[in-house]
Design a protein around this motif. Sequence first.
Motif, PDB file in Angstrom:
ATOM      1  N   ARG A 181      -6.746  -1.607  -2.800  1.00  0.00           N
ATOM      2  CA  ARG A 181      -5.438  -1.256  -2.244  1.00  0.00           C
ATOM      3  C   ARG A 181      -5.557  -0.247  -1.104  1.00  0.00           C
ATOM      4  N   PRO A 205      -6.989  -1.736   3.042  1.00  0.00           N
ATOM      5  CA  PRO A 205      -6.110  -2.243   4.106  1.00  0.00           C
ATOM      6  C   PRO A 205      -5.304  -1.147   4.802  1.00  0.00           C
ATOM      7  N   LEU A 206      -5.133   0.004   4.141  1.00  0.00           N
ATOM      8  CA  LEU A 206      -4.376   1.108   4.728  1.00  0.00           C
ATOM      9  C   LEU A 206      -5.245   2.022   5.570  1.00  0.00           C
ATOM     10  N   ASP A 263       1.216   0.815  -7.470  1.00  0.00           N
ATOM     11  CA  ASP A 263       2.101   0.901  -6.302  1.00  0.00           C
ATOM     12  C   ASP A 263       2.484   2.354  -6.034  1.00  0.00           C
ATOM     13  N   GLN A 285       8.545  -6.952   3.992  1.00  0.00           N
ATOM     14  CA  GLN A 285       7.107  -6.966   4.263  1.00  0.00           C
ATOM     15  C   GLN A 285       6.363  -7.303   2.978  1.00  0.00           C
ATOM     16  N   GLN A 286       5.229  -7.963   3.093  1.00  0.00           N
ATOM     17  CA  GLN A 286       4.534  -8.462   1.905  1.00  0.00           C
ATOM     18  C   GLN A 286       3.889  -7.342   1.109  1.00  0.00           C
ATOM     19  N   GLU A 287       3.255  -6.397   1.747  1.00  0.00           N
ATOM     20  CA  GLU A 287       2.563  -5.312   1.062  1.00  0.00           C
ATOM     21  C   GLU A 287       3.574  -4.250   0.638  1.00  0.00           C
ATOM     22  N   SER A 288       3.301  -3.626  -0.488  1.00  0.00           N
ATOM     23  CA  SER A 288       4.221  -2.575  -0.960  1.00  0.00           C
ATOM     24  C   SER A 288       4.194  -1.368  -0.046  1.00  0.00           C
ATOM     25  N   THR A 311       2.489  -0.127   3.868  1.00  0.00           N
ATOM     26  CA  THR A 311       1.666  -0.272   5.069  1.00  0.00           C
ATOM     27  C   THR A 311       1.802   1.020   5.860  1.00  0.00           C
ATOM     28  N   THR A 353       8.009  -1.439   1.339  1.00  0.00           N
ATOM     29  CA  THR A 353       8.857  -2.624   1.242  1.00  0.00           C
ATOM     30  C   THR A 353      10.070  -2.390   0.365  1.00  0.00           C
TER      31      THR A 353
END
Length: 883
Positions: free
Chosen positions: A346, A349-350, A455, A589-592, A594, A607
């Motif tokens: 997780r 990607p950030l 999350d 947006q798909q990701e919780s 970004t 999101t």
Amino acid sequence: MLTDGSVVTVRAVGPRDLGELERLHSALSAEDRYLRFFGAASDTSVERFLRRLVEPGGAAVLALGAFAGERLVGVGHFEVVVPDVAEVAFLVEHARHARGVATLLLEHLAAAARRRGVRAFVAEVLAENAAMLRVFRDSGLPYEARLDGPSYQVKLSLDAGEPYYAEVSDRERVADTASLRRVLCPSSVAVVGASHRVSAVGHAVLRNLVEGGFTGTVHAVNRRGGEVCGLPASRSVADLPSAPDLAVLCVPAEQVPGVAEDCGRLGVRGLLVISAGITGRPAITDGLVGAVRRWGMRLVGPNSLGVANSDPGVRLDATFSAAGHPAGEVGLATQSGGVAIAVLERLAPLGLGTSTMVSTGDKYDVSGNDMLLWWERDDRTRIGVLYLESFGNPRKFAWLARRFCRRKPLVVLRSGASPVAQQAALSHTAAAVTPSSTREALLRQTGAIGVDDLDELVAVLASLSWQALPDGPRVAVVSNAGGLGVLTADACARAGLEFAALDRSAAELTTLLPDQASARNPVDTTAAVDAGTFGRAVEVVLHDPAVDAVIVPLLRTAVGDPLPGLVEAVTRARAAGCATPVLAVRAGQQESVTSLAVGEHRIPVFTDASLAARALADVTTHARWLARPQGVVPDLAHVDVPAARELVDAALTQLPSGGGWLDPRQVQDLLAAFGLPVVPSTVCTSEEDALAAFRAVSGSAALKVRADGVLHKARAGGVVLGIATVAELRAAWARLAAEFGARFRGAVLQPVVEPGRELLVGVYREAAFGPVVVLGLGGTDAELIADRSRRLVPLTDRDAHDMLHELRAAPHLVGPHADRPVDADAVVDVLLRAARMAELLPGVVEMDLNPVIVTDRGAQVPDARVRVEPREPDDPLIRRLRL
């Protein structure tokens, strides 16, 4: 652990250790012998002295040895010379001087002496023995030294407090980080069980080490030899060319004890056990633990995913994870390898990563507490993250986490709270304590941020990484979609945030925005505004001094996209020195979570508005904790600890072996010994006793039943108030005797207390966490109302203050809007005294002060219950490894 990171075993010496004692003393240099015995002691006198050390001395004498393997490297002992005072002395092998042996022995001797009722150590030290004087002076214990001829007469008070434990913790940090360097910063690593099969765990670990660019030397051990991942494989640990700093065991569980023994014999001092299937199998567990103890190794695992360190000078990836370990500022320690992998996947990607990652697995040795000590001084770690399924030493965790959180944020991912059978609740206090409520009290007390899922964890890490901490809880919402703004406002309210009043901004917003817009919080710019106007509205709100944080829910429409305006607004605000946190929400947006680049800065984008509000509330709570005074554990007047200990000891001799409830007279005396405002009471076994006691009461009296099986007297109808005459007393006695029949054992008579607010103050010793202090609304409806706050001991004055203000009823009890304000200082004092009793008297396992009647002029305790059990005092902060 000693200051150089080596491990010793501290235990009492006995007859079997006489040979080692003789060897230690015979190897003394002339100077050391002179400093120890104040001259040239004869061999006969030394031998006689050594034999006394190994003979059983009961509670009056104790000798502890520090053993490196089987070799005795230091000894310390005390002997009681007068009641409460013992003489102490030490001797350390010359080669081990300046490594903390004497200091470690002093800490353990002091803890053992306190358990025996010793309150002070005395020692005579030659003036030229600067090293020993330094040990005493730097111990953290209250220290006095008086020069008397050629020597100093030293006295150490053993009543340990915050300064002492701060010194102990500092010493532990130095030793712990030194020992963990072999695990986290090794110069060489050997993978034992480095399989030729690509799908095997041992192969994966070796491959990650090689491909991860480990800067040290890597060895492979495979019983068939050959080559693995391009490296020649030794057939056994014994065949390695030298002892690696860290050995990674990826062998079947049955082979682990033997391999661990081989590693220790070779000189390995760091052990990482990936192998599972060990816990629950005593023979294998004992074999592994025995090898680790015998050779003084640090152990991560078993059942571990591995360890990683992204330091460019180390680049250690000793895991079988496929997620990789991107470099970053997050320190991660988790019992679950799966959770570790999920967090890493997780974060990547950030653009976030870890400084160090440790999968503690079954946590035989290295734990979250060790990692707090490591991260505290690690400049590469800015945030700590723990996933704990259990607390091995909660009171030590509380101490370490509180100190850590003053320097860096700590985020704790809570484990799932499955139903747990609660202990039989014999008091209101016991009914109020559950493992989950105690855990929450622990986190609140330490300043750690507790999160419930991945999350929320990632949301909090993003907020901490990219935004300053808010100055307070006042939030403003600015949106280009009215409905989304309202939903966000609702989420903020649920999270406990406050809404900023935009009095200063309202006029400027009204001028800037269209007529149909709303300039009140939540601000609705409408979807018709262009990106530049939207950005200026955000900027106006950011500069409002009434705003501590801004959440910006936005939607892209056919009319336009407000996102560029948000970026420009935050860029200008940051350039102007405005650090007010900004969190964006983009539904869809798909990701919780970004991120959004804003010049050199970034802001988190969520999101879901609820997730943004929860993250902001989490970091706001941490910021509030940082801003509050730290608090102290104050010295309390009118506390007679020796008398209280004597009372509990005497009661335990009269009660059954498992302990029990104190009688009312004992309760009254115990509370009085700690300065608690107990209402004077008289235990009456007959009507004549009650009449005699009544004559000594000025004003009206209360009569409270004593009956078998009656715990809550008022609920059982066993309390008669307002007795003003002899006739009323006789009638009350007769009624109670008739109502309770064969169970009736008399009554307690006391003066009626001035009416006030009824509170509950209690203590309950929770199995895993130790004493828990509880405050809530009291009286007969204590459990029905269930308005509670909790803390662990030791309790600071700030903790006690927070407990009162955490109650839902607090606005009605204290502050400007209280309808019948109470004396807050009196409540705090009762809490501190109850906590001190729980801290200093381990035999007090449950206490119920219910009610504590509080007015605006003080507090009184008309009714209390105390349960005691035979328990040895424990020092949770003493330095010891988990093994």
